[in-house]
Enzyme design. Structure first.
Site, PDB file in Angstrom:
ATOM      1  N   TYR A  45      -2.420  -1.570  10.871  1.00  0.00           N
ATOM      2  CA  TYR A  45      -2.674  -2.023   9.501  1.00  0.00           C
ATOM      3  C   TYR A  45      -1.506  -1.619   8.594  1.00  0.00           C
ATOM      4  CZ  TYR A  45      -4.065  -1.774   4.676  1.00  0.00           C
ATOM      5  OH  TYR A  45      -4.049  -1.892   3.312  1.00  0.00           O
TER       6      TYR A  45
ATOM      7  N   ASP B 206      -4.845  11.122   8.586  1.00  0.00           N
ATOM      8  CA  ASP B 206      -4.874  11.379   7.143  1.00  0.00           C
ATOM      9  C   ASP B 206      -3.634  12.164   6.704  1.00  0.00           C
ATOM     10  OD1 ASP B 206      -7.109  10.135   6.129  1.00  0.00           O
ATOM     11  OD2 ASP B 206      -8.448  11.845   6.442  1.00  0.00           O
TER      12      ASP B 206
ATOM     13  N   LYS C 184       1.765  -3.848   6.419  1.00  0.00           N
ATOM     14  CA  LYS C 184       2.221  -3.760   5.027  1.00  0.00           C
ATOM     15  C   LYS C 184       3.728  -3.524   4.980  1.00  0.00           C
ATOM     16  CE  LYS C 184      -1.681  -4.716   3.337  1.00  0.00           C
ATOM     17  NZ  LYS C 184      -1.864  -6.064   2.782  1.00  0.00           N
TER      18      LYS C 184
ATOM     19  N   SER D 145       0.834  -1.201   0.000  1.00  0.00           N
ATOM     20  CA  SER D 145       0.000   0.000   0.000  1.00  0.00           C
ATOM     21  C   SER D 145       0.867   1.249   0.000  1.00  0.00           C
ATOM     22  CB  SER D 145      -0.869  -0.034   1.259  1.00  0.00           C
ATOM     23  OG  SER D 145      -1.482   1.208   1.464  1.00  0.00           O
TER      24      SER D 145
END
Ligand code: WQD
Length: 340
Positions: A151, A300, A155, A126
């Site tokens: 999460y 974000d 990755k 990702s």
């Protein structure tokens, strides 16, 4: 006919990749634990390709089940490993679940792949590994940043596990595809994204609002240092993304890879703001989406879009669909599943 294993093959990206693999003449076997998917997706796939892929319900956390599966299927030529949990917020609440689901399973898979005659492996990574990159567009050489969530960490660590394994296993050939923001659905609207509960991602939230399931979209932040104040992402049509997997697999099967572990960005190279995505939805749906501005969402990044040079020139893949195409396909799918 080469036999390819797709883990998580009934999920959003997995199911679209199964279709593209079958279209290119591969024999596909799917394993999926149905934790975030449904067996009915098999019918959707079959209605598009006229070929029902082999499916076994299997929990990859059960190591002995994985071993037994590979005993039965020792003629697999490549594995595309999608199966993983992907809800960022849930991973913060339950980190061990995420480390177990995403890392234990990766280790079990790699152990089995090493025993195959053809050890070809594709990993779903990702753009989250880049965090807030300093320079846009983001190249594969951009430094990875400490992960914002368990999460995201799965990755990063996943890529490290593959790197370390490839170093000592020259027969293992792996590619990690770093996805930007996958959206959309198959143009037939026979398969698409099926979020459970309230969607956390932008496009399913928009289409559900358009379909009347949600009252209004909250746009998280309009005071970012971007032209219109909202965050910028690289939204890629899931069918383009699925095709990138087939091309990456073919690269491994043909031994065209430059090293036994390669990474590629998979995005369009175009950054779109949240407001631009809303405008695209308004255009394709002939409506005016109900939205309001809300505070920024924690974690974000301001902006993330891909430098696609390496994928274009080395992998030989390029995204073809526009943002409008992708949003149009997502809307068509939403209308179909809501009987609109
Ligand atoms: C996109 C933009 C939000 C919802 C995440 C994961 C990433 C990857 C893809 C998945 C942002 C804004 C969103 C809403 C909004 N992993 N937004 N209102 O966060 O870029 O990436 O999904 O498997 O690892 O982090 O995608 O779709 O959640 O958000 O304004 O209701 O839309 O703030 O700017 P994101 P997203």
């Amino acid at each position: 006919m080469k036999k390819i294993l797709v883990t998580g093959g009934l999920g959003f990206i997995g199911s679209h990749t199964v279709v593209e693999l079958q279209n290119e003449g591969f024999e596909v076997v799917i394993i999926d634990d149905l934790s975030n998917s449904s067996e009915s997706v098999l019918d959707g796939i079959t209605s598009i390709t006229n070929k029902k892929p082999f499916f076994e319900k299997l929990d990859l956390k059960e190591k002995s089940s994985v071993e037994n599966f590979f005993k039965k299927h020792n003629d697999i030529s490549g594995v595309i490993h999608f199966a993983a949990s992907k809800a960022v917020g849930e991973s913060v609440e339950n980190p061990l679940l995420y480390y177990e689901n995403n890392l234990n399973t990766l280790i079990y898979m790699l152990k089995e792949v090493l025993n195959l005659k053809e050890s070809n492996f594709i990993f779903s990574s990702s753009c989250t590994v880049y965090g807030q990159a300093e320079k846009m567009p983001i190249t594969e050489e951009a430094p990875t940043q400490p992960a914002e969530s368990p999460y995201g960490n799965t990755k990063q660590v996943g890529e490290e596990i593959i790197t370390d394994t490839c170093k000592v296993s020259p027969n293992l050939n792996a590619i990690a595809l770093r996805y930007f923001n996958p959206i959309g659905a198959h143009p037939s609207a026979n398969i698409g994204e099926l979020p459970i509960g309230v969607p956390q991602n932008l496009v399913p939230y928009i289409t559900q609002t358009g379909a009347g399931l949600r009252e209004s979209l909250s746009v998280f932040g309009n005071d970012y240092p971007t032209p219109d104040g909202t965050c910028i992402r690289d939204y890629i049509h899931v069918v383009d993304l699925a095709k990138a997997h087939v091309i990456a697999l073919q690269r491994l099967l043909d031994n065209k890879n430059d090293s036994n572990f390669e990474t590629f960005n998979v995005g369009t190279g175009v950054g779109s703001s949240v407001l631009e995505v809303i405008t695209a939805f308004d255009n394709v749906s002939n409506q005016s989406l109900n939205y309001k501005f809300a505070p920024r969402r924690e974690g974000d990044v301001i902006s993330a879009f891909a430098d696609t040079e390496k994928a274009n020139t080395v992998l030989g893949w390029k995204a073809k669909s526009s943002l409008n195409d992708a949003i149009g396909s997502a809307w068509k799918w939403e209308q179909k599943i809501r009987n609109l």
